[in-house]
Design a protein around this motif. Structure first.
Motif, PDB file in Angstrom:
ATOM      1  N   ASP A 118       0.802  -1.216   0.000  1.00 22.83           N
ATOM      2  CA  ASP A 118       0.000   0.000   0.000  1.00 22.83           C
ATOM      3  C   ASP A 118       0.839   1.273   0.000  1.00 22.83           C
ATOM      4  O   ASP A 118       0.303   2.370   0.149  1.00 22.83           O
ATOM      5  CB  ASP A 118      -0.953   0.015   1.193  1.00 22.83           C
ATOM      6  CG  ASP A 118      -0.265  -0.247   2.517  1.00 22.83           C
ATOM      7  OD1 ASP A 118       0.960  -0.494   2.508  1.00 22.83           O
ATOM      8  OD2 ASP A 118      -0.938  -0.219   3.561  1.00 22.83           O
ATOM      9  N   ALA A 119       2.159   1.155  -0.164  1.00 18.60           N
ATOM     10  CA  ALA A 119       3.004   2.336  -0.336  1.00 18.60           C
ATOM     11  C   ALA A 119       3.176   2.623  -1.827  1.00 18.60           C
ATOM     12  O   ALA A 119       2.795   1.812  -2.675  1.00 18.60           O
ATOM     13  CB  ALA A 119       4.359   2.118   0.333  1.00 18.60           C
ATOM     14  N   ARG A 120       3.758   3.761  -2.138  1.00 19.28           N
ATOM     15  CA  ARG A 120       4.018   4.136  -3.534  1.00 19.28           C
ATOM     16  C   ARG A 120       5.455   4.633  -3.638  1.00 19.28           C
ATOM     17  O   ARG A 120       5.726   5.766  -4.033  1.00 19.28           O
ATOM     18  CB  ARG A 120       3.032   5.235  -3.983  1.00 19.28           C
ATOM     19  CG  ARG A 120       1.565   4.818  -3.959  1.00 19.28           C
ATOM     20  CD  ARG A 120       1.267   3.740  -4.990  1.00 19.28           C
ATOM     21  NE  ARG A 120      -0.155   3.391  -5.040  1.00 19.28           N
ATOM     22  CZ  ARG A 120      -0.715   2.421  -4.339  1.00 19.28           C
ATOM     23  NH1 ARG A 120       0.030   1.715  -3.487  1.00 19.28           N
ATOM     24  NH2 ARG A 120      -1.994   2.140  -4.459  1.00 19.28           N
ATOM     25  N   CYS A 121       6.387   3.784  -3.271  1.00 19.01           N
ATOM     26  CA  CYS A 121       7.779   4.182  -3.126  1.00 19.01           C
ATOM     27  C   CYS A 121       8.400   4.563  -4.468  1.00 19.01           C
ATOM     28  O   CYS A 121       8.144   3.917  -5.491  1.00 19.01           O
ATOM     29  CB  CYS A 121       8.587   3.061  -2.487  1.00 19.01           C
ATOM     30  SG  CYS A 121       7.919   2.523  -0.903  1.00 19.01           S
ATOM     31  N   VAL A 122       9.253   5.589  -4.430  1.00 18.87           N
ATOM     32  CA  VAL A 122       9.865   6.066  -5.667  1.00 18.87           C
ATOM     33  C   VAL A 122      10.897   5.082  -6.204  1.00 18.87           C
ATOM     34  O   VAL A 122      11.232   5.125  -7.393  1.00 18.87           O
ATOM     35  CB  VAL A 122      10.530   7.445  -5.451  1.00 18.87           C
ATOM     36  CG1 VAL A 122       9.497   8.486  -5.080  1.00 18.87           C
ATOM     37  CG2 VAL A 122      11.638   7.376  -4.401  1.00 18.87           C
ATOM     38  N   MET A 123      11.415   4.171  -5.349  1.00 16.23           N
ATOM     39  CA  MET A 123      12.459   3.246  -5.779  1.00 16.23           C
ATOM     40  C   MET A 123      11.927   1.840  -6.009  1.00 16.23           C
ATOM     41  O   MET A 123      12.697   0.883  -6.161  1.00 16.23           O
ATOM     42  CB  MET A 123      13.604   3.209  -4.760  1.00 16.23           C
ATOM     43  CG  MET A 123      13.257   2.606  -3.421  1.00 16.23           C
ATOM     44  SD  MET A 123      12.199   3.695  -2.432  1.00 16.23           S
ATOM     45  CE  MET A 123      12.296   2.924  -0.813  1.00 16.23           C
ATOM     46  N   CYS A 124      10.584   1.682  -6.058  1.00 11.82           N
ATOM     47  CA  CYS A 124      10.003   0.348  -6.181  1.00 11.82           C
ATOM     48  C   CYS A 124       8.653   0.432  -6.870  1.00 11.82           C
ATOM     49  O   CYS A 124       7.851   1.321  -6.575  1.00 11.82           O
ATOM     50  CB  CYS A 124       9.853  -0.282  -4.789  1.00 11.82           C
ATOM     51  SG  CYS A 124       9.080  -1.911  -4.785  1.00 11.82           S
TER      52      CYS A 124
END
Length: 365
Positions: free
Chosen positions: A44-50
């Motif tokens: 549920d995250a929106r990580c910039v590196m993934c």
């Protein structure tokens, strides 16, 4: 704040046991002593590196599948298990999985649950469920929390509003559960990259002020897992590499834990174009299982699956021809320059500590 044992600390007895396990598998790789379970690819995250969060719902092993699997004697020597994702707390049967591990693995001493800690309400439910179904009070439950900066820095990296405040709420929940039961502990992991390097020293101060344990690693590439393409900082501009290099020098000068010293020294060597010395245990001591029951060497080679528990026994998959071929190739071509912080060999720690005691030498420098 009262003194407490940090997550990465080891007693001499623990070091001796785990060094013995390493040496045994170094002679002949027969059964794992560590395990990583990727129980879901949902996040549920929106990580910039993934880009793993873009994954839609896929088939996952059920609690019944895991219970049957871990009844196999192949897993009987596992001492440390990691439950990760995706985001592990998304699975509503997380507490049941914890209870299965505690029931089936007689040597188990710790279960690490990797989490982004971005949903305090859900985490509170999982904590209550784990407490209600806990089987063995001697098994520690460690929450490994992703935290990449203070305030807006973490929000920018994780692509989630109020990300830092949410983590703080989750930390308070875990600490209250730890104080109430004595079973829980927590530690942090930070992924060094362009988006947060300028706030790295502020985060370090935040950790130290609160006596939290932490690890810093560099952003890594894995087409099969992170699905982000070419993001390795070693191929980025020299100014970014210099900033990260300076920060690892800062960490190394202040760190006393021998395993973390070895890791941070490795990060420096890799930034300088060298190779790692920490002898990562993933290919020797660790069995890694994806949500569908595939065995894989490590997260950095997530796409290099070498068998499934539906096809053969766990021992046959782990020691089979396909496994040996994949592992031999990775050891030659990927491991020497890998920046992932999946683990540090206890034998490598002992070697570096001995080097430090030789005249004119210093460990992990």
């Amino acid at each position: 704040m009262p003194a407490r044992r940090l997550a990465h600390d080891r007693t001499l007895r623990e070091l001796a046991i785990e060094l013995g396990d390493e040496l045994r598998n170094g002679i002949r790789r027969t059964r794992p002593t560590r395990m990583t379970m990727h129980i879901t690819e949902l996040c549920d995250a929106r990580c910039v590196m993934c880009n793993l969060w873009q994954t839609k719902k896929t088939d996952e092993l059920s609690t019944e599948d895991y219970d049957r699997l871990f009844a196999d004697p192949f897993f009987a020597r596992v001492r440390r298990a990691v439950i990760t994702g995706g985001e592990a707390t998304i699975r509503r049967d997380l507490a049941r999985l914890v209870a299965i591990l505690e029931s089936r693995l007689p040597r188990l001493v710790r279960i690490t649950i990797a989490t982004n800690a971005l949903n305090p309400k859900r985490l509170a439910e999982r904590l209550d469920e784990i407490v209600a179904t806990k089987v063995r009070p001697d098994v520690e439950i460690l929450f490994q929390i992703s935290l990449d900066g203070v305030g807006g820095v973490h929000e920018a990296v994780r692509g989630t509003p109020r990300a830092f405040e949410r983590v703080q709420e989750s930390v308070a929940l875990i600490e209250r559960a730890r104080d109430r039961t004595g079973w829980f502990n927590l530690a942090f992991g930070c992924v060094m990259q362009e988006a947060n390097i300028d706030g790295a020293y502020d985060l370090y101060a935040w950790f130290r002020e609160r006596n939290y344990d932490f690890v810093y690693t560099m952003v890594t590439e894995s087409d099969g897992y992170y699905r982000t393409g070419a993001i390795d900082v070693r191929r980025r501009d020299a100014a970014l590499r210099a900033k990260i290099h300076a920060f690892y020098r800062f960490l190394l000068a202040r760190e006393t834990n021998p395993g973390k010293r070895l890791l941070f020294a490795d990060m420096l060597r890799l930034l300088e174009g060298g190779t790692q010395r920490r002898a990562c245990p993933m290919l020797r001591d660790t069995v890694s299982i994806d949500p569908k029951g595939n065995f894989l060497p490590c997260v950095q080679a997530y796409e290099r699956k070498y068998g499934n528990v539906a096809e053969a026994s766990p021992a046959a998959v782990w020691t089979g021809v396909r496994a040996r071929a994949v592992i031999d190739d990775l050891r030659r071509n990927q491991c020497p320059t890998c920046t992932s912080a999946c683990g540090v060999s206890y034998a490598a720690i002992a070697r570096e500590e001995l080097r430090a005691r030789l005249p004119g030498r210093r460990a992990a420098a």
